[in-house]
Design an enzyme around this catalytic site. Structure first.
Site, PDB file in Angstrom:
ATOM      1  N   LYS A 114      -0.144  -9.383  -4.021  1.00 35.47           N
ATOM      2  CA  LYS A 114      -1.581  -9.462  -3.755  1.00 35.47           C
ATOM      3  C   LYS A 114      -2.110 -10.866  -4.008  1.00 35.47           C
ATOM      4  O   LYS A 114      -2.980 -11.332  -3.285  1.00 35.47           O
ATOM      5  CB  LYS A 114      -2.351  -8.420  -4.576  1.00 35.47           C
ATOM      6  CG  LYS A 114      -2.080  -6.999  -4.102  1.00 35.47           C
ATOM      7  CD  LYS A 114      -3.096  -5.985  -4.573  1.00 35.47           C
ATOM      8  CE  LYS A 114      -2.797  -4.631  -3.923  1.00 35.47           C
ATOM      9  NZ  LYS A 114      -3.677  -3.564  -4.344  1.00 35.47           N
ATOM     10  N   LYS A 197       4.465  -0.698   4.225  1.00 29.92           N
ATOM     11  CA  LYS A 197       3.841   0.557   3.809  1.00 29.92           C
ATOM     12  C   LYS A 197       2.442   0.725   4.395  1.00 29.92           C
ATOM     13  O   LYS A 197       1.731  -0.253   4.609  1.00 29.92           O
ATOM     14  CB  LYS A 197       3.821   0.679   2.278  1.00 29.92           C
ATOM     15  CG  LYS A 197       2.768  -0.144   1.568  1.00 29.92           C
ATOM     16  CD  LYS A 197       2.519   0.373   0.130  1.00 29.92           C
ATOM     17  CE  LYS A 197       1.256  -0.290  -0.419  1.00 29.92           C
ATOM     18  NZ  LYS A 197       0.740   0.316  -1.633  1.00 29.92           N
ATOM     19  N   LYS A 200      -4.295   0.839   2.370  1.00 31.29           N
ATOM     20  CA  LYS A 200      -5.735   0.768   2.601  1.00 31.29           C
ATOM     21  C   LYS A 200      -6.166  -0.657   2.870  1.00 31.29           C
ATOM     22  O   LYS A 200      -6.985  -0.931   3.711  1.00 31.29           O
ATOM     23  CB  LYS A 200      -6.500   1.171   1.341  1.00 31.29           C
ATOM     24  CG  LYS A 200      -6.303   2.542   0.873  1.00 31.29           C
ATOM     25  CD  LYS A 200      -7.366   2.808  -0.198  1.00 31.29           C
ATOM     26  CE  LYS A 200      -6.862   3.793  -1.229  1.00 31.29           C
ATOM     27  NZ  LYS A 200      -6.603   3.215  -2.517  1.00 31.29           N
TER      28      LYS A 200
HETATM   29  P1  ATP Z   1      -4.051  -0.921  -1.592  1.00 28.76           P
HETATM   30  O1  ATP Z   1      -3.485  -1.247  -0.259  1.00 28.76           O
HETATM   31  O2  ATP Z   1      -5.505  -1.247  -1.749  1.00 28.76           O
HETATM   32  O3  ATP Z   1      -3.197  -1.368  -2.747  1.00 28.76           O
HETATM   33  P2  ATP Z   1      -3.004   1.629  -1.306  1.00 28.76           P
HETATM   34  O4  ATP Z   1      -3.301   2.107   0.055  1.00 28.76           O
HETATM   35  O5  ATP Z   1      -1.652   1.126  -1.621  1.00 28.76           O
HETATM   36  O6  ATP Z   1      -4.095   0.605  -1.702  1.00 28.76           O
HETATM   37  P3  ATP Z   1      -3.469   2.785  -3.877  1.00 28.76           P
HETATM   38  O7  ATP Z   1      -4.847   3.134  -4.308  1.00 28.76           O
HETATM   39  O8  ATP Z   1      -2.861   1.554  -4.426  1.00 28.76           O
HETATM   40  O9  ATP Z   1      -3.366   2.778  -2.309  1.00 28.76           O
HETATM   41  O10 ATP Z   1      -2.484   3.986  -4.172  1.00 28.76           O
HETATM   42  C1  ATP Z   1      -2.826   5.301  -4.516  1.00 28.76           C
HETATM   43  C2  ATP Z   1      -1.559   6.119  -4.625  1.00 28.76           C
HETATM   44  O11 ATP Z   1      -0.988   6.275  -3.322  1.00 28.76           O
HETATM   45  C3  ATP Z   1      -0.476   5.460  -5.471  1.00 28.76           C
HETATM   46  O12 ATP Z   1       0.169   6.424  -6.267  1.00 28.76           O
HETATM   47  C4  ATP Z   1       0.467   4.863  -4.482  1.00 28.76           C
HETATM   48  O13 ATP Z   1       1.776   4.782  -4.973  1.00 28.76           O
HETATM   49  C5  ATP Z   1       0.370   5.845  -3.329  1.00 28.76           C
HETATM   50  N1  ATP Z   1       0.625   5.206  -2.052  1.00 28.76           N
HETATM   51  C6  ATP Z   1      -0.112   4.218  -1.483  1.00 28.76           C
HETATM   52  N2  ATP Z   1       0.383   3.869  -0.288  1.00 28.76           N
HETATM   53  C7  ATP Z   1       1.452   4.674  -0.088  1.00 28.76           C
HETATM   54  C8  ATP Z   1       2.391   4.814   0.975  1.00 28.76           C
HETATM   55  N3  ATP Z   1       2.298   4.078   2.071  1.00 28.76           N
HETATM   56  N4  ATP Z   1       3.364   5.734   0.861  1.00 28.76           N
HETATM   57  C9  ATP Z   1       3.460   6.514  -0.245  1.00 28.76           C
HETATM   58  N5  ATP Z   1       2.613   6.430  -1.288  1.00 28.76           N
HETATM   59  C10 ATP Z   1       1.631   5.533  -1.217  1.00 28.76           C
END
Ligand code: ATP
Ligand code: LTN
Length: 332
Positions: A114, A197, A200
């Site tokens: 990040k 992955k 968001k």
């Molecule tokens: P950001 O991109 O802002 O970091 P994010 O989409 O990765 O956000 P988080 O809020 O960081 O989402 O994650 C919430 C939960 O969802 C965490 O337990 C994370 O491991 C899981 N998670 C996020 N993206 C994935 C993915 N693509 N596949 C499986 N699990 C995920």
């Protein structure tokens, strides 16, 4: 044997959770409510580690609560609360910062990823200290299990190390938690870039299936997902990352095994398969979105429910914090 404690958290960083959040983590949150003592936290303080718009943060915190309820989190079965309403998180967070080494914190890949995206100079200090606050989130509740996606494994390891270090140096206070990371759906990938992955903050708009998006929009995204050369529906993450990702999604939502999906679509093209994935996803998400929209119509009720959860969380959190303060020689 006593009943196991579960804790997890999610950042209110977007208007909608996506399918990766759900399959990687939130689906397990719902399942673990039964037979466990579960604490689930909307980690709004963590969301502040990147630039946020106040009106959006508020809206997204409430939208997160509504979606969690719509997905099946029940305030009767588990404690659902907001991190900033429980000040013990910041208080234990500081103790964790006092315990963590600069070197080990510098090795956290989420920080490296990040901060390199925003440029190291403009990254906030809080992005660096983020894992120590996360450790506090977990340790305050003496959690045994932490359901998260694969990307959080390193943060859970750090939490275990910090707990063990504290216990050895100052006396037994914290439970050392384990991650609860599923093998199959732990990583759902972006539909447009199936080797990274679904995310968001960094995903492509067309590659992220959002719970709050309209059924039509999600069906369209699946039908235009990137696929691979060839026309065989086969699970092969190396050669066929796009199709493999869609197989994982279909299987996780329909409950059909990957092998039976491969058999069902043998000899058919990608088009038929994508149509089936779109149907499964759209029908799964339709009632969830409708319920979340309904809950969002009554903000007062959502806020009251969160206050009640935060009051319950505070009771457990303050017991642990007091033990930690006492062990450290702070005068109570
Ligand atoms: P950001 O991109 O802002 O970091 P994010 O989409 O990765 O956000 P988080 O809020 O960081 O989402 O994650 C919430 C939960 O969802 C965490 O337990 C994370 O491991 C899981 N998670 C996020 N993206 C994935 C993915 N693509 N596949 C499986 N699990 C995920
Ligand atoms: N860092 C996590 C969110 C998070 C969390 C937690 C997860 C904050 N505190 C405690 C589990 C337990 C993320 O980015 N997904």
């Amino acid at each position: 044997m006593s009943i196991k404690r579960v804790l997890s958290g999610i950042q209110p960083t977007s208007d909608s959770f996506h399918l990766g959040n759900y399959l990687g983590a939130l689906k397990q949150w719902v399942e673990l409510q039964d037979g466990h003592d579960a604490f689930y936290c909307i980690v709004d303080l963590h969301a502040l580690s990147a630039e946020t718009e106040p009106a959006l943060l508020r809206k997204r915190t409430l939208a997160s609560a509504a979606q969690l309820l719509a997905l099946g989190i029940s305030p009767e079965k588990s404690t659902l609360f907001v991190q900033s309403q429980v000040p013990q998180h910041n208080q234990l967070g500081w103790l964790m910062e006092c315990l963590a080494g600069f070197g080990e914190a510098s090795r956290m890949t989420q920080f490296k990823d990040k901060s390199s995206k925003s440029g190291a100079d403009s990254a906030r200090v809080a992005l660096f200290t983020y894992p120590m606050l996360q450790a506090a989130d977990i340790l305050l509740y003496q959690a045994d299990l932490v359901p998260v996606g694969e990307d959080q494994r390193q943060h859970i390891e750090l939490t275990r190390d910090l707990a063990g270090r504290f216990n050895t140096r100052y006396g037994q206070v914290f439970t050392e938690p384990s991650g609860y990371i599923l093998k199959t759906a732990a990583k759902i990938n972006d539909l447009q870039e199936p080797t990274s992955k679904m995310s968001k903050s960094s995903g492509s708009v067309a590659g992220v299936i959002e719970i709050m998006d309209t059924p039509e929009a999600n069906a369209k995204k699946i039908k235009s997902a990137t696929t691979d050369a060839g026309r065989e529906v086969r699970f092969d993450e190396k050669e066929k990352p796009g199709i493999s990702n869609l197989l994982t999604i279909h299987s996780a939502l329909s409950g059909q095994s990957i092998a039976s999906l491969e058999a069902e679509f043998a000899g058919k093209g990608y088009g038929d398969f994508k149509g089936s994935v779109a149907d499964v996803v759209v029908e799964y998400l339709r009632p969830i979105r409708a319920r979340a929209l309904e809950l969002l119509e009554n903000e007062e009720q959502l806020i009251q429910m969160l206050h009640a959860g935060s009051e319950k969380a505070k009771k457990t959190a303050s017991v642990t914090l007091n033990m930690a303060y006492k062990s450290l020689g702070l005068v109570l």
